[in-house]
Design a protein around this motif. Structure first.
Motif, short mmCIF file in Angstrom:
data_model
loop_
_atom_site.label_atom_id
_atom_site.label_comp_id
_atom_site.label_asym_id
_atom_site.label_seq_id
_atom_site.Cartn_x
_atom_site.Cartn_y
_atom_site.Cartn_z
N ALA A 469 0.67 -1.10 0.48
CA ALA A 469 -0.34 0.26 -0.07
C ALA A 469 0.44 1.16 -0.25
CB ALA A 469 -1.28 0.02 0.84
N LEU A 470 2.08 1.23 0.84
CA LEU A 470 2.82 2.43 0.71
C LEU A 470 3.42 2.32 -0.69
CD1 LEU A 470 4.07 2.01 4.87
CD2 LEU A 470 2.58 3.47 3.47
N PHE A 471 3.77 1.34 -1.35
CA PHE A 471 4.56 1.26 -1.96
C PHE A 471 3.43 1.94 -3.41
CE2 PHE A 471 6.30 -1.13 -6.25
CZ PHE A 471 7.21 -0.14 -6.38
N HIS A 472 2.18 1.24 -3.60
CA HIS A 472 1.18 2.21 -4.39
C HIS A 472 1.21 3.83 -4.06
CE1 HIS A 472 -2.29 2.73 -6.92
NE2 HIS A 472 -1.90 1.55 -7.76
N LEU A 473 1.23 3.64 -2.65
CA LEU A 473 0.70 5.56 -3.18
C LEU A 473 2.30 5.99 -3.43
CD1 LEU A 473 -0.35 5.21 1.39
CD2 LEU A 473 -1.58 6.16 -1.10
N LEU A 474 3.09 5.46 -3.19
CA LEU A 474 4.44 6.41 -3.00
C LEU A 474 4.77 6.60 -5.34
CD1 LEU A 474 7.34 5.56 -0.91
CD2 LEU A 474 6.13 7.73 -1.19
N ARG A 475 4.77 5.71 -5.33
CA ARG A 475 4.94 5.52 -6.66
C ARG A 475 3.43 6.49 -7.88
NH1 ARG A 475 2.99 1.40 -10.89
NH2 ARG A 475 4.18 0.70 -12.46
N GLN A 476 2.16 6.43 -7.22
CA GLN A 476 1.31 7.43 -7.65
C GLN A 476 1.64 8.71 -7.61
OE1 GLN A 476 -1.12 5.89 -9.29
NE2 GLN A 476 -2.58 8.07 -9.37
N ALA A 477 2.12 9.12 -6.48
CA ALA A 477 2.46 9.91 -6.23
C ALA A 477 3.44 10.75 -7.52
CB ALA A 477 2.60 10.84 -4.92
N ARG A 478 4.80 9.91 -7.53
CA ARG A 478 6.33 10.88 -8.61
C ARG A 478 4.98 10.43 -9.67
NH1 ARG A 478 9.91 5.76 -5.81
NH2 ARG A 478 10.58 7.51 -4.19
N THR A 480 2.12 11.48 -10.77
CA THR A 480 1.30 12.67 -10.74
C THR A 480 1.43 13.82 -10.50
OG1 THR A 480 0.20 12.10 -8.26
CG2 THR A 480 -1.04 11.18 -11.05
N ARG A 481 3.25 13.22 -9.78
CA ARG A 481 3.78 14.72 -9.48
C ARG A 481 3.91 16.18 -10.10
NH1 ARG A 481 9.26 14.09 -6.35
NH2 ARG A 481 9.82 13.25 -8.74
N GLY A 482 3.74 17.45 -9.72
CA GLY A 482 4.06 18.80 -10.17
C GLY A 482 4.86 19.80 -9.60
N ASP A 483 4.71 21.39 -9.85
CA ASP A 483 5.57 21.44 -9.27
C ASP A 483 5.37 21.52 -7.59
OD1 ASP A 483 5.85 22.50 -11.47
OD2 ASP A 483 4.84 24.09 -11.23
N GLY A 484 3.99 20.79 -6.58
CA GLY A 484 4.04 21.24 -5.53
C GLY A 484 5.19 19.61 -4.91
N GLY A 485 5.79 19.88 -5.79
CA GLY A 485 6.82 18.47 -5.06
C GLY A 485 5.59 17.19 -4.26
N LEU A 486 6.23 15.28 -3.35
CA LEU A 486 5.84 14.69 -3.29
C LEU A 486 4.34 14.61 -2.54
CD1 LEU A 486 6.18 11.65 -4.26
CD2 LEU A 486 7.79 11.64 -2.44
N ALA A 488 2.57 17.66 -1.65
CA ALA A 488 1.76 18.03 -2.21
C ALA A 488 0.92 17.03 -3.39
CB ALA A 488 1.93 19.28 -3.72
N SER A 489 1.22 16.40 -3.91
CA SER A 489 1.07 14.93 -5.42
C SER A 489 0.19 14.12 -4.16
CB SER A 489 2.24 14.70 -5.55
OG SER A 489 1.71 13.83 -6.80
N LEU A 490 0.73 13.68 -3.32
CA LEU A 490 -0.59 12.67 -2.38
C LEU A 490 -1.37 13.69 -1.64
CD1 LEU A 490 2.23 11.48 0.20
CD2 LEU A 490 0.92 9.78 -1.74
N ALA A 491 -1.41 14.78 -1.65
CA ALA A 491 -2.79 15.41 -0.81
C ALA A 491 -3.90 15.45 -2.40
CB ALA A 491 -2.20 16.75 -0.45
N ARG A 492 -3.27 15.68 -3.38
CA ARG A 492 -4.32 15.89 -4.18
C ARG A 492 -4.86 14.76 -4.84
NH1 ARG A 492 0.28 19.21 -6.66
NH2 ARG A 492 1.29 17.68 -7.76
N GLN A 493 -4.31 13.45 -4.49
CA GLN A 493 -4.68 12.16 -5.11
C GLN A 493 -6.17 11.79 -4.25
OE1 GLN A 493 -2.98 9.64 -6.86
NE2 GLN A 493 -1.21 11.53 -6.84
#
Length: 661
Positions: A469-478, A480-486, A488-493
């Protein structure tokens, strides 16, 4: 006259429910707008009448109106106010009225929260719910009337069962019933879709948040019930595979399969038959639980009634619900499309295996619960099916299911390459296996704990789910990462994405707790006099004394136990043996020092010499490692469901993406 008002309101609610249900369904079928429009005010009128009836019964409890037979049986003037209010649902008649209140409450929510539905679909849903409420109203009025008068009235009540005079009674039944009855909305959507022929993605999207809400309540209800039994019954167990416990567990398993099946129907238009049958089965299993608890066929601390006539009435209602639903399904099934095609290795195929395993789990629990009853009914003997059967049969079904929880989110819809997925997940899987192997080996080497393969397997599966689960969260965040960083990408999910992983991590926490407490709990039954000590798992318990204390409606012998670890004082514990004025049965109140990594638990048994209760006592002490993770995991599962249910797509008007069958 308050009880008569409540009784009259209940009588009035029956024709209102029948007329609303029949006119709404017939109007939707014939396209009569005036009849369709009756569904909303009719549902509100029914809910108002049932609500008035429930308030009248509650008032009778608060006012100690012992001229009402049910109040005289379930309450007394010495009972604290909170237990008088909760005592309304402490017996069969009142608990059934609570069930009915929950049902009309869900119907009212469906009336206000389904405005985006087409008028005919909403009328069908409300019509089905009103007819279900009519069935329960008829059952209450004919077999379980809580407003019957006692002539002459009693001077004092018999009081609530001492086992129920606990905060657990205030919390557990409402949560459990909200889950049980909540699946009636999903059932109503399924029946409405079968009648209209609109088994499409929009129907699945309409149904899913209601299913999530019911599943959340049922998860919390089962967890609170387990926690209540753990500290109230005095034997330190959290699950006994009691038939009534199983009655709540079966709809939870079926509801979990339904949630995943709805995801496939919503996303890909597949599994329509699966979804309909699971919706019917889940609500039917909830009704089966009501039958088991109220029919008198079971002997259980959780069972309400012993009147076979009531059991027959619920059984007839269950047959009508299942029979009518299956008849509709048989009528529509040949016209239901297969939906989107998918390959052998795809997310759809993994979710199909998930459904098969969960249905198999339901089957094993159902068999173990009903088989002794069937054998007894046939007169060929009496048998008991207990924990050894369930643990032996249930665990092999759950192990592959737990493994698939970690794999599923990484696999694409329609078709995926299993080799690429295996390479991707090799590292988290290897890390889980290595970490799970190190702990038992280290424990066996340092403190002499026995090495057990099942501990390694359980911990490996728990770590695998969490790491995946943690690996998938990080993979998805990377990805869809934009200018806000990792971060911010997690918060946008989206919330449904977070909800899925929080619920899966909750499963991991639950599995870790079950594995460790099952393998490494310790227990001692000893005789202790004031000044005696006993040690369990490095914790020392010293009995300082036993004294008599008075409660509002009981007297108790209260022990004072000093808890220390490594010769350092921790705290004092006060277990009790209570004797209620209305009952000759003593009640055990355990004292628990709860912690993140362990609970230590003390309960008083019986005095060795009843003539000298200040002397020696039988005392039971427990060490329960990670036991609180069991309930913590359940809370995380419910939190995950709440996040998924609050996703933005369920707050918007759903677009119709499929075609009627």
């Amino acid at each position: 006259m308050i009880p008569e008002i409540g009784h009259f309101a209940l009588i009035l609610a029956l024709p209102v429910a029948v007329c609303t249900g029949v006119l709404a369904l017939w109007g939707a079928q014939q396209g009569r707008l005036a009849w369709i429009a009756l569904a909303k005010p009719g549902t509100l009128a029914m809910a108002l009448l049932v609500g008035v009836s429930y308030l009248c019964l509650t008032w009778a409890f608060i006012q100690n109106d012992f001229s009402v037979q049910y109040v005289a049986r379930q309450s007394s003037s010495l009972l604290p106010l909170v237990y008088r209010v909760a005592g309304v649902w402490g017996g069969h008649e009142g608990s059934l009225l609570l069930w009915l209140l929950m049902l009309v409450g869900w119907a009212t929510l469906a009336r206000f929260c389904s405005r985006a539905l087409p008028g005919a679909m909403q009328a069908r849903v409300l019509g089905v719910l009103c007819l279900a409420a009519a069935g329960f109203l008829l059952f209450v009025l004919l077999t379980s009337n809580p407003f019957l008068r006692l002539i002459p009235g009693a001077a004092e009540g018999r009081e609530l069962n001492p086992m129920l005079q606990d905060p657990g009674l205030v919390i557990h039944p409402p949560l459990l019933y909200m889950g049980y009855v909540g699946f009636s909305v999903t059932y109503a959507f399924a029946v409405a879709a079968l009648i209209s022929g609109q088994l499409d993605a929009a129907w699945a999207r309409w149904s899913r948040p209601w299913t999530l809400a019911a599943w959340i309540f049922l998860t919390l209800g089962i967890a609170v019930g387990s926690w209540w039994a753990y500290y109230e019954l005095g034997w330190g167990g959290w699950w006994f595979w009691d038939p009534v416990e199983n009655a709540s567990f079966m709809p939870w398993l079926s509801g979990t399969a339904l949630l995943h099946s709805l995801a496939v129907t919503e996303k890909r238009g597949s599994f329509k038959n699966w979804t309909v049958l699971l919706a019917v089965s889940t609500f039917s299993l909830s009704l089966l639980g009501a039958f088991l608890v109220r029919s008198g066929v079971l002997t259980s601390v959780h069972a309400f009634a012993t009147d076979p006539a009531r059991g027959v009435a619920i059984l007839v209602f269950l047959v009508v619900v299942i029979g009518a639903s299956l008849a509709l399904f048989v009528w529509r099934a040949p016209k239901v499309g297969l939906g989107g095609r998918f390959g052998l290795f795809s997310r759809e195929s993994l979710l199909l295996v998930n459904n098969l395993l969960l249905v198999a789990a339901v089957g094993t629990v159902l068999l173990g619960t009903l088989y002794p009853l069937i054998v007894d009914a046939l007169g060929v003997g009496k048998i008991s099916v207990g924990a050894p059967y369930f643990n032996t049969v249930f665990a092999p079904i759950m192990a592959p299911l737990l493994f698939l929880i970690g794999v599923g989110p990484f696999v694409r819809w329609k078709q995926d390459d299993w080799r690429a997925t295996a390479r991707l997940l090799a590292w988290p899987l290897a890390a889980a296996i290595v970490a799970a192997s190190i702990f038992p080996i280290f424990a066996a080497w340092t403190v002499g704990l026995e090495f057990r393969f099942m501990v390694v397997l359980g911990l490996a599966l728990a770590l695998w789910i969490a790491l995946a689960a943690l690996f998938h969260l990080l993979r998805q965040a990377r990805a869809t990462r934009g200018d806000g960083g990792l971060f911010a990408s997690l918060a946008r999910q989206p919330r449904h994405f977070w909800g899925m992983h929080v619920a899966h991590i909750g499963v991991a926490v639950f599995v870790a707790g079950v594995t460790i407490v099952g393998a490494h709990e310790e227990e001692k039954d000893v005789r202790m006099a004031p000044g005696d000590s006993v040690s369990v798992a490095g914790h020392s318990f010293r009995l300082l004394g036993v004294k008599q204390v008075q409660g509002p409606n009981y007297t108790a012998w209260q022990g004072e136990v000093e808890l220390s670890r490594n010769d350092r004082f921790q705290r004092r514990l006060y277990p009790e043996k209570r004797f209620y004025h209305s009952s000759a049965m003593p009640m055990t109140e355990a004292a628990i020092d709860a912690g993140f990594l362990r609970d230590v638990y003390v309960s008083l048994g019986e005095p060795i010499d009843r003539a000298r209760p200040e002397g020696e006592w039988a005392v039971r002490v427990y060490y329960k490692p990670l036991v609180d993770w069991i309930w913590g995991g359940c809370v995380l599962m419910a939190l995950g469901g709440l996040l998924a249910a609050s996703d933005r797509r369920y707050r918007n008007k759903p677009r119709k993406t499929g075609k009627p069958v």
